[in-house]
Design a protein around this motif. Structure first.
Motif, short mmCIF file in Angstrom:
data_model
loop_
_atom_site.label_atom_id
_atom_site.label_comp_id
_atom_site.label_asym_id
_atom_site.label_seq_id
_atom_site.Cartn_x
_atom_site.Cartn_y
_atom_site.Cartn_z
N LEU A 95 -4.67 -6.23 -6.18
CA LEU A 95 -4.15 -5.84 -5.12
C LEU A 95 -2.52 -5.39 -5.39
CD1 LEU A 95 -4.93 -8.60 -2.46
CD2 LEU A 95 -5.60 -5.94 -2.47
N PHE A 99 -10.21 -2.73 -1.02
CA PHE A 99 -10.32 -3.59 0.47
C PHE A 99 -11.67 -3.35 0.90
CE2 PHE A 99 -6.13 -0.72 0.51
CZ PHE A 99 -5.05 -1.86 0.18
N GLY A 117 -7.85 2.20 -2.72
CA GLY A 117 -8.02 1.11 -1.80
C GLY A 117 -9.49 0.69 -1.93
N ALA A 120 0.86 -1.32 0.04
CA ALA A 120 -0.07 -0.21 -0.11
C ALA A 120 0.82 1.31 -0.03
CB ALA A 120 -0.95 0.03 1.29
N GLU A 121 0.44 2.37 -0.97
CA GLU A 121 1.28 3.38 -1.02
C GLU A 121 0.61 4.59 -0.63
OE1 GLU A 121 3.61 6.14 -4.47
OE2 GLU A 121 2.91 3.84 -5.07
N ARG A 127 0.29 -2.73 -6.66
CA ARG A 127 0.39 -1.60 -5.75
C ARG A 127 -0.15 -0.49 -6.94
NH1 ARG A 127 3.86 2.58 -7.31
NH2 ARG A 127 5.00 1.11 -8.82
N ARG A 131 -6.40 2.83 4.86
CA ARG A 131 -7.70 2.08 4.24
C ARG A 131 -7.20 0.27 4.57
NH1 ARG A 131 -9.45 6.11 -0.35
NH2 ARG A 131 -10.41 7.61 1.08
N ALA A 132 -5.96 0.17 4.15
CA ALA A 132 -5.70 -1.47 4.13
C ALA A 132 -5.87 -1.79 5.70
CB ALA A 132 -4.45 -1.69 3.74
N VAL A 185 -4.28 5.28 1.63
CA VAL A 185 -4.39 4.00 1.24
C VAL A 185 -3.75 3.07 2.55
CG1 VAL A 185 -3.56 2.08 -0.37
CG2 VAL A 185 -4.23 4.40 -1.04
N VAL A 186 -2.66 3.33 3.01
CA VAL A 186 -2.24 2.52 4.20
C VAL A 186 -3.24 2.57 5.17
CG1 VAL A 186 -0.50 2.43 6.14
CG2 VAL A 186 0.21 2.79 3.61
N VAL A 217 -3.92 -0.91 -6.41
CA VAL A 217 -4.51 -0.10 -5.09
C VAL A 217 -4.44 1.17 -5.04
CG1 VAL A 217 -4.06 -0.40 -2.61
CG2 VAL A 217 -3.86 -2.21 -3.84
N LYS A 218 -3.37 1.78 -5.63
CA LYS A 218 -3.43 3.33 -5.55
C LYS A 218 -4.19 3.97 -6.15
CE LYS A 218 0.29 6.88 -6.27
NZ LYS A 218 1.86 6.99 -6.97
#
Length: 267
Positions: free
Chosen positions: A158, A171, A168, A39-40, A160, A47-48, A44-45, A163-164
């Protein structure tokens, strides 16, 4: 409290999860093989972590340590603190959002679990661009779709970049891969979904008409190049097109998904 570990050597083996992030092929195989994803960026971090994924480690520049302290303090995972220029050397590009985290993947749910109680689902066939996959997830989540199903050869949601770009959304959106590409749409029809394929087929009708009166909807999107396979196009219950002007016959799949989801959400 987690361990704050200052690292000054880019070759430190503890940073293995974060190396060579620009090498898509290498990272795709490595992350699936080792059951991790990255997660970047702060949002996003967060939310994960909020979605219940277990952190393996965090990597961040000093200025992000306090900002994410509430997240890292809730985990036993180590926090690797590096100078910003060293972060760039390790990952292979400038991380202007300053923070990364490695999380453990969860086992994929079954199709039955994903579709339980679902009214609207996106079905993706062979989208190979991670950015497009992330954008489709984001559109679906924003516009009221309940779940996403992927054909076996679709890019990893999933990864990177996915996800970015999706901020997110992967998730919070239930998703899984279809075990059988060949009968994928037929199976959805059997389950009570009306499968509507976005296509330029001669019998395609405007998207508003195709989704009118549909209860359980499976909106089907094809690959970036040739679109849907002949098998999926022909086995869909309905074929739909987004009417366009000025001689343009199609949109990028990410843009098309946003338009189609908007229309479908108001059916």
């Amino acid at each position: 409290m987690p361990d704050l570990i200052e690292i000054t050597d880019r070759a430190d083996p503890r940073l293995a999860d974060y190396r060579d992030l620009r090498d898509v092929q290498l990272r795709a195989s490595l992350e699936v093989e080792h059951g991790l994803f990255l997660a970047e960026g702060e949002k996003v971090v967060r939310r994960a972590a909020a979605a219940g994924f277990a952190a393996r480690s965090y990597l961040m520049a000093p200025r992000w340590v306090d900002t994410l302290a509430d997240v890292t303090s809730a985990s036993n995972a180590p926090v690797y603190v590096l100078a910003e220029e060293l972060v760039e050397q390790v990952v292979g590009f400038h991380v202007h959002r300053g923070a990364l985290a490695s999380f453990a993947r969860k086992p994929l749910p079954s199709v039955d679990e994903v579709l339980d109680g679902t009214r609207s689902v996106l079905v993706l066939e062979d989208l190979v661009d991670h950015t497009n996959v992330g954008a489709v997830f984001r559109s679906g989540a924003a516009l009221g779709f309940d779940a996403v199903l992927l054909a076996p050869r679709c890019a990893d949601p999933l990864y990177r970049r996915s996800v970015k770009v999706g901020m997110g959304a992967v998730f919070s959106t239930p998703w899984t891969r279809l075990p059988d590409w060949h009968s994928g749409l037929v199976d959805l029809s059997t389950r009570g979904f009306t499968t509507v394929a976005l296509t330029l087929a001669p019998d395609a009708v405007p998207i508003e008409q195709a989704v009118a009166g549909v209860g359980r909807l499976a909106l089907v999107l094809g690959s970036e190049g040739h679109g849907l396979s002949q098998r999926w196009e022909s086995s869909a219950d309905r074929r739909a097109v987004i009417p366009m002007a000025a001689g343009i016959d199609s949109l990028n799949v990410a843009a098309a998904s946003a338009v189609a989801c908007y229309v479908a959400a108001r059916r």
